[in-house]
Design a protein around this motif. Structure first.
Motif, mmCIF file in Angstrom:
data_model
loop_
_atom_site.group_PDB
_atom_site.id
_atom_site.type_symbol
_atom_site.label_atom_id
_atom_site.label_comp_id
_atom_site.label_asym_id
_atom_site.label_seq_id
_atom_site.Cartn_x
_atom_site.Cartn_y
_atom_site.Cartn_z
ATOM 1 N N THR A 1 -7.269 26.836 3.348
ATOM 2 C CA THR A 1 -6.499 25.587 3.287
ATOM 3 C C THR A 1 -7.055 24.711 2.178
ATOM 4 O OG1 THR A 1 -5.946 25.599 5.645
ATOM 5 C CG2 THR A 1 -5.834 23.488 4.513
ATOM 6 N N LEU A 2 -6.147 24.197 1.343
ATOM 7 C CA LEU A 2 -6.498 23.247 0.296
ATOM 8 C C LEU A 2 -5.697 21.974 0.517
ATOM 9 C CD1 LEU A 2 -6.473 25.596 -2.836
ATOM 10 C CD2 LEU A 2 -8.458 24.875 -1.487
ATOM 11 N N ALA A 3 -6.345 20.819 0.384
ATOM 12 C CA ALA A 3 -5.664 19.553 0.658
ATOM 13 C C ALA A 3 -6.124 18.497 -0.336
ATOM 14 C CB ALA A 3 -5.942 19.083 2.083
ATOM 15 N N ALA A 4 -5.194 17.622 -0.708
ATOM 16 C CA ALA A 4 -5.511 16.489 -1.562
ATOM 17 C C ALA A 4 -4.668 15.310 -1.121
ATOM 18 C CB ALA A 4 -5.244 16.817 -3.028
ATOM 19 N N SER A 5 -5.288 14.138 -1.029
ATOM 20 C CA SER A 5 -4.564 12.938 -0.617
ATOM 21 C C SER A 5 -5.152 11.735 -1.352
ATOM 22 C CB SER A 5 -4.644 12.730 0.898
ATOM 23 O OG SER A 5 -5.984 12.488 1.304
ATOM 24 N N GLY A 6 -4.419 10.616 -1.291
ATOM 25 C CA GLY A 6 -4.908 9.416 -1.933
ATOM 26 C C GLY A 6 -4.133 8.205 -1.492
ATOM 27 N N PHE A 7 -4.553 7.042 -1.979
ATOM 28 C CA PHE A 7 -3.855 5.796 -1.670
ATOM 29 C C PHE A 7 -4.089 4.807 -2.791
ATOM 30 C CE2 PHE A 7 -8.074 4.491 -0.531
ATOM 31 C CZ PHE A 7 -8.101 3.105 -0.699
ATOM 32 N N THR A 8 -3.210 3.844 -2.901
ATOM 33 C CA THR A 8 -3.395 2.707 -3.784
ATOM 34 C C THR A 8 -2.824 1.482 -3.095
ATOM 35 O OG1 THR A 8 -2.946 1.794 -5.997
ATOM 36 C CG2 THR A 8 -1.224 3.137 -5.006
ATOM 37 N N ASN B 1 -14.607 30.634 13.403
ATOM 38 C CA ASN B 1 -15.314 29.676 12.568
ATOM 39 C C ASN B 1 -14.398 29.085 11.489
ATOM 40 O OD1 ASN B 1 -18.053 30.352 13.703
ATOM 41 N ND2 ASN B 1 -17.498 32.345 12.835
ATOM 42 N N ARG B 2 -14.746 27.865 11.053
ATOM 43 C CA ARG B 2 -14.051 27.214 9.943
ATOM 44 C C ARG B 2 -15.075 26.426 9.133
ATOM 45 N NH1 ARG B 2 -11.148 22.219 9.240
ATOM 46 N NH2 ARG B 2 -11.740 21.668 11.367
ATOM 47 N N VAL B 3 -15.140 26.715 7.838
ATOM 48 C CA VAL B 3 -16.048 26.015 6.930
ATOM 49 C C VAL B 3 -15.228 25.034 6.108
ATOM 50 C CG1 VAL B 3 -17.663 26.240 5.005
ATOM 51 C CG2 VAL B 3 -17.632 27.959 6.816
ATOM 52 N N VAL B 4 -15.735 23.792 5.959
ATOM 53 C CA VAL B 4 -15.008 22.743 5.247
ATOM 54 C C VAL B 4 -15.911 22.115 4.188
ATOM 55 C CG1 VAL B 4 -13.785 20.545 5.432
ATOM 56 C CG2 VAL B 4 -13.647 22.205 7.302
ATOM 57 N N GLN C 1 -10.143 18.411 -0.351
ATOM 58 C CA GLN C 1 -10.811 19.217 0.657
ATOM 59 C C GLN C 1 -10.381 20.679 0.550
ATOM 60 O OE1 GLN C 1 -9.484 17.005 4.221
ATOM 61 N NE2 GLN C 1 -11.572 16.216 4.397
ATOM 62 N N GLY C 2 -11.282 21.542 0.944
ATOM 63 C CA GLY C 2 -10.979 22.952 1.073
ATOM 64 C C GLY C 2 -11.628 23.476 2.334
ATOM 65 N N SER C 3 -10.939 24.360 3.037
ATOM 66 C CA SER C 3 -11.523 24.956 4.234
ATOM 67 C C SER C 3 -11.143 26.427 4.301
ATOM 68 C CB SER C 3 -11.049 24.229 5.501
ATOM 69 O OG SER C 3 -9.684 24.488 5.763
ATOM 70 N N TYR C 4 -11.975 27.184 4.987
ATOM 71 C CA TYR C 4 -11.691 28.612 5.187
ATOM 72 C C TYR C 4 -12.037 28.981 6.620
ATOM 73 C CZ TYR C 4 -11.463 33.641 4.619
ATOM 74 O OH TYR C 4 -11.123 34.956 4.765
ATOM 75 N N ALA C 5 -11.061 29.548 7.323
ATOM 76 C CA ALA C 5 -11.245 29.950 8.715
ATOM 77 C C ALA C 5 -11.410 31.459 8.800
ATOM 78 C CB ALA C 5 -10.046 29.508 9.555
ATOM 79 N N GLY D 1 0.824 -1.202 0.000
ATOM 80 C CA GLY D 1 0.000 0.000 0.000
ATOM 81 C C GLY D 1 0.854 1.246 0.000
ATOM 82 N N VAL D 2 0.397 2.280 -0.680
ATOM 83 C CA VAL D 2 1.079 3.566 -0.718
ATOM 84 C C VAL D 2 0.051 4.657 -0.478
ATOM 85 C CG1 VAL D 2 2.393 5.205 -2.106
ATOM 86 C CG2 VAL D 2 2.851 2.761 -2.317
ATOM 87 N N GLY D 3 0.339 5.554 0.465
ATOM 88 C CA GLY D 3 -0.498 6.711 0.722
ATOM 89 C C GLY D 3 0.295 7.978 0.486
ATOM 90 N N TYR D 4 -0.398 9.061 0.139
ATOM 91 C CA TYR D 4 0.306 10.299 -0.193
ATOM 92 C C TYR D 4 -0.649 11.471 -0.018
ATOM 93 C CZ TYR D 4 -2.181 8.946 -4.421
ATOM 94 O OH TYR D 4 -3.152 8.528 -5.289
ATOM 95 N N GLY D 5 -0.083 12.668 0.029
ATOM 96 C CA GLY D 5 -0.932 13.836 0.150
ATOM 97 C C GLY D 5 -0.146 15.119 0.238
ATOM 98 N N VAL D 6 -0.845 16.228 0.072
ATOM 99 C CA VAL D 6 -0.258 17.553 0.203
ATOM 100 C C VAL D 6 -1.322 18.495 0.744
ATOM 101 C CG1 VAL D 6 -0.827 18.220 -2.167
ATOM 102 C CG2 VAL D 6 1.062 19.352 -0.985
ATOM 103 N N LYS D 7 -0.885 19.423 1.571
ATOM 104 C CA LYS D 7 -1.796 20.419 2.144
ATOM 105 C C LYS D 7 -1.109 21.778 2.089
ATOM 106 C CE LYS D 7 -4.526 19.642 5.662
ATOM 107 N NZ LYS D 7 -5.153 19.470 7.001
ATOM 108 N N ALA D 8 -1.847 22.809 1.656
ATOM 109 C CA ALA D 8 -1.313 24.161 1.563
ATOM 110 C C ALA D 8 -2.271 25.130 2.237
ATOM 111 C CB ALA D 8 -1.113 24.557 0.102
ATOM 112 N N SER D 9 -1.706 26.038 3.050
ATOM 113 C CA SER D 9 -2.523 27.007 3.780
ATOM 114 C C SER D 9 -1.944 28.399 3.621
ATOM 115 C CB SER D 9 -2.591 26.646 5.273
ATOM 116 O OG SER D 9 -3.160 25.374 5.472
ATOM 117 N N ILE D 10 -2.805 29.357 3.367
ATOM 118 C CA ILE D 10 -2.410 30.759 3.336
ATOM 119 C C ILE D 10 -3.549 31.571 3.931
ATOM 120 C CG2 ILE D 10 -3.210 31.005 0.945
ATOM 121 C CD1 ILE D 10 -1.040 33.173 0.614
ATOM 122 N N ALA D 11 -3.178 32.422 4.894
ATOM 123 C CA ALA D 11 -4.199 33.168 5.648
ATOM 124 C C ALA D 11 -5.206 32.177 6.206
ATOM 125 C CB ALA D 11 -4.849 34.222 4.768
ATOM 126 N N GLY D 12 -6.483 32.314 5.925
ATOM 127 C CA GLY D 12 -7.467 31.385 6.471
ATOM 128 C C GLY D 12 -7.846 30.260 5.539
#
Length: 367
Positions: free
Chosen positions: A260-267, A300-303, A292-296, A247-258
């Motif tokens: 956040t964008l994230a993407a992950s996966g596995f095979t 409050n934080r919306v996802v 996923q995307g979120s804004y704080a 199994g292999v899992g991976y992902g990246v997350k980037a945040s600026i100000a409030g």
């Protein structure tokens, strides 16, 4: 409080939304700190009002349940011993969802019970802890403290398990973690193998299960970046039957100000893409992803979250969409409102086996 006390605490990671094995639990209560020895306790309590519309059964059901993370209490200790620091954690996870199924027999499981040895070389962990494969996929999920997709009766909800990532099953292990090398951290562990050839203790394992994870964090022009890559391998044999699991899992997350964008996966191949454990499996494939995307803003934080899993091994296709609002009343009290749409079907026939919309309103208290 000594940060090494809870360096490997999954609860600490959940509360701080931090990476891998590098943070302490800011909510923990320090009970003792003297002469190089410290002891602390942390807790996580939650309950949700859940209203579910089952499209296939044409029913609507209301329950009081806990969220994706069970109610937990954890104990952490640390002792300085010259060039080494000895530590440990035990955490007890309990369900509130069995209230009527077993009125006086609440299920308690121990997902963490380990000791650590820290030094300039990094850290060695011995005992029981969450696995490394898919670890950051789940601990960095933006709805980790929410509800997510439906689970099993009497248990937790599934969050995005089976709709984006598998569960990093707590296992007996001996794991090494490197020091922070300019934002790069490496972990590698030998874990107790699962019986996947026949699902019985008679399986043979020439070597233990091997899992690893590499994480990297950096701040580029006020953009906080985190990336990870993890994996597992084992071979289980019984007579003429051999199952190699990868199994292999991976992902990246980037945040600026409030934002956040994230993407992950596995095979994976030869792995149950929901819960890794004993049980005969084939070497069929599975894969999945989560975006996923979120804004704080203020307290409050919306996802917005969307995940899929395509599992040949289980003849299963899933998709889960979640819209969530998290509101911090204060640093130890959080309110959650979520709407989840979940569907799974047979990948060979296309027949839908689950289609449900869930509204979850919850409260979380930490210390």
């Amino acid at each position: 409080m000594n940060n090494k006390n809870v360096r490997q605490s999954a609860l600490a990671i959940a509360l701080a939304v931090a990476m891998g094995a590098s943070t302490g639990a800011s909510a923990a209560v320090e009970l003792y700190n003297q002469d190089g020895t410290s002891f602390s306790v942390d807790g996580y309590f939650n309950a949700f009002y859940v209203n579910r519309d089952d499209k296939l059964a044409d029913t609507r059901d209301s329950r009081i349940k806990m969220g994706f993370l069970p109610n937990t209490i954890g104990f952490n200790f640390s002792k300085d011993m010259g060039d080494l620091t000895l530590g440990g954690r035990s955490s007890f996870w309990t369900t509130i969802n069995d209230s009527l199924d077993a009125p006086t027999d609440t299920a308690i499981d121990v997902r963490q019970f380990y000791a650590t040895v820290d030094g300039d070389f990094g850290q060695v962990l011995i005992g029981k802890d969450f696995g490394l494969y898919a670890r950051s996929n789940i601990f960095l999920d933006e709805i980790l403290m929410g509800f997510g997709s439906p689970g099993l009766p009497g248990g937790v909800s599934f969050g995005n398990i089976r709709a984006g990532y598998p569960y990093p099953t707590p296992s007996a292990q001996i794991t090494y973690r490197s020091p922070d090398m300019g934002g790069l951290k490496i972990a590698a562990g030998l874990l107790d193998p699962a019986n996947t050839a026949t699902g019985t203790p008679s399986d043979e394992h020439a070597a233990p299960r091997f899992e690893s994870e590499m994480t990297y964090s950096a701040n580029l022009n006020d953009v906080a970046l985190t990336g990870w890559l993890n994996g597992r391998y084992q071979s289980s044999e019984n007579g003429a039957t051999t199952v190699d699991s990868t199994g292999v899992g991976y992902g990246v997350k980037a945040s600026i100000a409030g934002l956040t964008l994230a993407a992950s996966g596995f095979t994976s191949s030869g792995d149950n893409p929901v819960l890794i454990g004993n049980g005969a499996v084939s070497e069929d494939d599975a894969d999945g992803f989560l975006v996923q995307g979120s804004y704080a803003f203020g307290a409050n934080r919306v996802v917005l979250s969307y995940g899929e899993t395509d599992a040949e091994i289980l003849d299963l296709e899933t998709e889960s969409t979640t819209l969530g609002l998290f509101h911090d009343v204060n640093s130890n009290f959080k309110l959650v409102a979520e709407y989840n749409m979940y569907e799974d079907r047979s990948r060979t026939t296309g027949a839908t086996s689950t289609e449900a919309d869930t509204i979850a309103l919850g409260a979380i208290v930490t210390f």
